[in-house]
Scaffold this active site. Structure first.
Site: not given
Ligand code: ATR
Length: 282
Positions: A68, A104
């Site tokens: 990420k 997220d």
């Protein structure tokens, strides 16, 4: 550009990912041709994979552990969410450029909006939120709570130094505390969110909810099991308990829209599909 659009979830390992199930459900539901596949990629090969993406059949994809942070660095045009979190989980190509975002926080908020309407009322924002954990998932949750103007955000972690670092990075209204010193006398949070890995198939709870107000909303972002020991406690104490499956489902919405051009709906059938796969009855 490929005739059939393909998206990926790239990680190392990536076998456990349930994202293909979600995106294939939507492709079928909306009658779109396309596919979504698992793409295992070792860290040393990740940069080459992303840099060459525009020349492949891929229109973009999801990025998971451990890529990420690297995904953010490789993006030509990262969006504000990804920059704030220092990590990207969604990539796509526009005009030959690699774009990146982090969904997220959106998934976290949309899950609570759906399952606990009013959770971010002015009164709750004033009382504040307690975030358990100080890892990558906590960052997304803290950022999202800040975006919703929570007036108090306590970050509680086993390693208090990590919580202090996060509190410093995110600034007011965040504060840090050791997780063992949290109890109903020191904390009146309206919303409690578990982002630690405790409860994930280990039967453990990160916090004793005894004495907390019964109008506290308790959310666990862990979804294996669906009802974690923390959520079980919340239910016993008649608090509102929100499981983490919806965060997984909602965080997928924005990527699907970027790659396939349709904003998909998180519906009951999709949730049931995942519940069946997790072996959960509801
Ligand atoms: P993620 O990126 O998914 O958030 P992570 O960065 O590994 O994962 O963070 C895991 C979180 O769970 C951390 O807050 C960790 O606490 P420490 O920072 O003290 O390690 C927390 N955690 C993991 N195991 C724990 C345990 N046995 N007791 C308390 N907290 C635990």
């Amino acid at each position: 550009m490929a005739d059939v659009k393909q998206a990926f979830v790239c990680g190392w390992p990536v076998n456990h990912s349930r994202s293909p199930m979600i995106h294939r459900y939507w492709l079928k539901k909306y009658g779109l041709s396309g596919d979504y596949v698992k793409y295992p990629c070792e860290p040393e090969n990740f940069a080459t994979f992303v840099e060459n993406m525009a020349e492949t059949d891929f229109v973009g994809g999801n990025v998971t552990v451990p890529h990420k942070e690297a995904a953010l660095k490789l993006a030509d045009q990262p969006e504000a969410e990804a920059l704030r979190l220092g990590a990207a989980n969604t990539l796509w190509i526009r005009d030959g450029k690699i774009r990146a975002t982090n969904t997220d926080g959106y998934g976290f908020l949309a899950n609570l909006d759906e399952r606990a309407p009013g959770w971010d009322s002015p009164e709750h924002r004033q009382r504040g939120a307690l975030v358990l954990g100080a890892g990558g998932a906590a960052r997304a949750v803290i950022d999202a709570l800040q975006q919703r103007n929570f007036a108090k955000i306590q970050i509680a972690n086993r390693t208090v130094e990590k919580a202090e670092k996060l509190a410093q990075q995110f600034g007011p209204p965040c504060s840090a505390v050791g997780i063992e010193s949290i109890d109903c006398l020191t904390c009146d949070a309206a919303v409690i969110v578990n982002t630690t890995s405790l409860g994930m198939n280990d039967g453990r709870s990160p916090l004793n909810l005894a004495g907390f107000s019964s109008d506290t909303i308790v959310n666990d972002i862990v979804y294996t099991p669906l009802i974690t020991p923390l959520l079980e406690q919340a239910r016993v104490q008649k608090m509102q308990a929100v499981d983490g499956l919806g965060m997984l489902l909602h965080q997928a919405v924005l990527g699907f829209e970027k790659w396939f051009g349709t904003r998909p709906e998180v519906d009951a059938e999709l949730r049931q599909l995942l519940l069946d796969d997790l072996g959960e009855s509801q």
